[in-house]
Motif scaffolding. Structure first.
Motif, PDB file in Angstrom:
ATOM      1  N   ALA A 180     -79.647  70.395  77.590  1.00 39.43           N
ATOM      2  CA  ALA A 180     -78.794  69.993  78.707  1.00 39.43           C
ATOM      3  C   ALA A 180     -77.333  70.175  78.308  1.00 39.43           C
ATOM      4  O   ALA A 180     -76.908  69.681  77.255  1.00 39.43           O
ATOM      5  N   VAL A 214     -72.329  67.469  75.307  1.00 42.47           N
ATOM      6  CA  VAL A 214     -71.476  66.731  76.244  1.00 42.47           C
ATOM      7  C   VAL A 214     -70.010  66.880  75.837  1.00 42.47           C
ATOM      8  O   VAL A 214     -69.654  66.638  74.673  1.00 42.47           O
ATOM      9  N   HIS A 251     -77.762  65.277  69.734  1.00 42.84           N
ATOM     10  CA  HIS A 251     -76.728  64.897  70.701  1.00 42.84           C
ATOM     11  C   HIS A 251     -75.380  65.345  70.150  1.00 42.84           C
ATOM     12  O   HIS A 251     -74.945  64.900  69.081  1.00 42.84           O
ATOM     13  N   ASP A 308     -85.305  61.756  75.365  1.00 39.43           N
ATOM     14  CA  ASP A 308     -84.363  62.179  76.393  1.00 39.43           C
ATOM     15  C   ASP A 308     -84.403  63.709  76.360  1.00 39.43           C
ATOM     16  O   ASP A 308     -85.462  64.283  76.542  1.00 39.43           O
ATOM     17  N   ASP A 309     -83.290  64.370  76.151  1.00 41.09           N
ATOM     18  CA  ASP A 309     -83.290  65.826  76.024  1.00 41.09           C
ATOM     19  C   ASP A 309     -83.681  66.242  74.609  1.00 41.09           C
ATOM     20  O   ASP A 309     -83.549  65.467  73.659  1.00 41.09           O
ATOM     21  N   THR A 357     -78.658  67.687  73.743  1.00 38.56           N
ATOM     22  CA  THR A 357     -77.651  67.360  74.757  1.00 38.56           C
ATOM     23  C   THR A 357     -76.286  67.779  74.225  1.00 38.56           C
ATOM     24  O   THR A 357     -75.915  67.429  73.099  1.00 38.56           O
ATOM     25  N   HIS A 402     -84.053  58.453  78.951  1.00 44.75           N
ATOM     26  CA  HIS A 402     -82.610  58.505  79.182  1.00 44.75           C
ATOM     27  C   HIS A 402     -81.869  57.334  78.525  1.00 44.75           C
ATOM     28  O   HIS A 402     -81.018  56.702  79.135  1.00 44.75           O
ATOM     29  N   ARG A 456     -73.433  69.516  79.555  1.00 44.12           N
ATOM     30  CA  ARG A 456     -72.694  68.680  80.495  1.00 44.12           C
ATOM     31  C   ARG A 456     -71.209  68.663  80.123  1.00 44.12           C
ATOM     32  O   ARG A 456     -70.854  68.293  79.004  1.00 44.12           O
ATOM     33  N   SER A 515     -81.823  61.701  72.649  1.00 42.95           N
ATOM     34  CA  SER A 515     -82.032  63.137  72.460  1.00 42.95           C
ATOM     35  C   SER A 515     -82.255  63.420  70.980  1.00 42.95           C
ATOM     36  O   SER A 515     -81.718  62.741  70.110  1.00 42.95           O
TER      37      SER A 515
END
Length: 283
Positions: free
Chosen positions: A159, A138, A113, A132-133, A136, A106, A161, A110
């Motif tokens: 992920a 976001v 990203h 990480d992922d 991601t 984390h 978000r 990723s």
């Protein structure tokens, strides 16, 4: 080089024009990671403008790199001809995974990203060793992730978000095996996420649905260590998924009864309760 259990034929190949730097939009950028003109995919992302297409060639396979797409509009990244397997930003090789240093988890590492961006498409790549992922997304909108493979990730395969209008389709997500990890995870602040025709297997958990207006359709969510699909999203549909042989024995689970959500026609070995809005007809 990343070994992909189910190689798939991907799309798009092109050559880099000599006048690329002078083309502000709608340019096709070829990247083979040879250093002529780009050593990494990120270098191409940095110069790309709205409407550009970055074509990643086989020369990028096995090269350690991460891709950060931040404050970008109308950008496509596609794998050319063959599955292009890319190592994440953590310098490991076979026999060195997972990393022994927990501080890598984390830290924004990723493999892909995407943040504060719109109209982004990433297609036909494979990622391994993501600390990480795998991917991601976001605070972004109108994002498509299609035909990707993620393997050996410390957090989630994909992920989502705080994002709107996200399409996840035809991806192969496996190897997110840390306790609490998910093949696909959507957070409570996301809206209108479509998760269709993915294979989500051999992770700790399969798909976690939060937020609102999610569609989870025709996915194979089997053989994960714990739960297949966890439904926590309002006004959503979960239909025609296969959720067999997950370790907890629960194919589809609910923490609470989400209003307006319909679960129907799934092949599962879990125990389901009927939902308001549709009749549960799981096999």
């Amino acid at each position: 080089m990343l070994a992909i259990p189910s190689p798939r034929s991907l799309i798009l190949t092109a050559a880099l024009g000599a006048a690329l730097a002078a083309a502000p939009v709608d340019a096709q950028i070829n990247v083979d990671c040879s250093g002529t003109p780009f050593s990494t995919i990120q270098q191409a992302v940095n110069i790309a403008g709205p409407g550009d297409v970055i074509v990643v060639e086989a020369g990028c396979s096995g090269i350690q790199q991460a891709i950060n797409i931040v404050n970008k509009q109308d950008l496509q990244i596609v794998g050319a001809d063959q599955p292009v397997g890319i190592h994440g930003a953590y310098p490991v090789g076979p026999g060195q995974w997972p990393p022994s240093n927990p501080t890598y988890h984390h830290l924004g590492q990723s493999c892909v990203h995407i943040e504060s961006s719109a109209n982004i498409s990433v297609t036909g790549l494979a990622f391994e060793y993501c600390v990480d992922d795998g991917v991601t997304i976001v605070n972004s909108s109108h994002v498509t992730i299609q035909g990707l493979t993620t393997y050996r990730v410390l957090a989630d395969g994909i992920a989502v978000r705080g994002s709107f209008d996200v399409n996840l389709s035809g991806n192969f997500l496996f190897g997110a095996t840390n306790p609490g990890s998910w093949g696909i995870s959507v957070d409570p602040t996301s809206d209108f996420v479509r998760i269709q025709n993915n294979r989500v297997t051999k992770n700790w958990n399969g798909i976690r649905m939060r937020g609102r207006h999610l569609t989870v359709l025709n996915n194979d969510v089997s053989n994960n260590a714990d739960v297949g699909i966890l439904v926590e999203s309002d006004s959503s549909t979960v239909a025609r998924n296969s959720t067999l042989n997950n370790g907890s024995g629960v194919g589809i689970d609910f923490n609470a009864m989400p209003p307006g959500t319909c679960v129907i026609g799934n092949d599962t070995n879990g125990t389901l309760a009927p939902f308001a809005g549709c009749q549960s007809q799981n096999n």
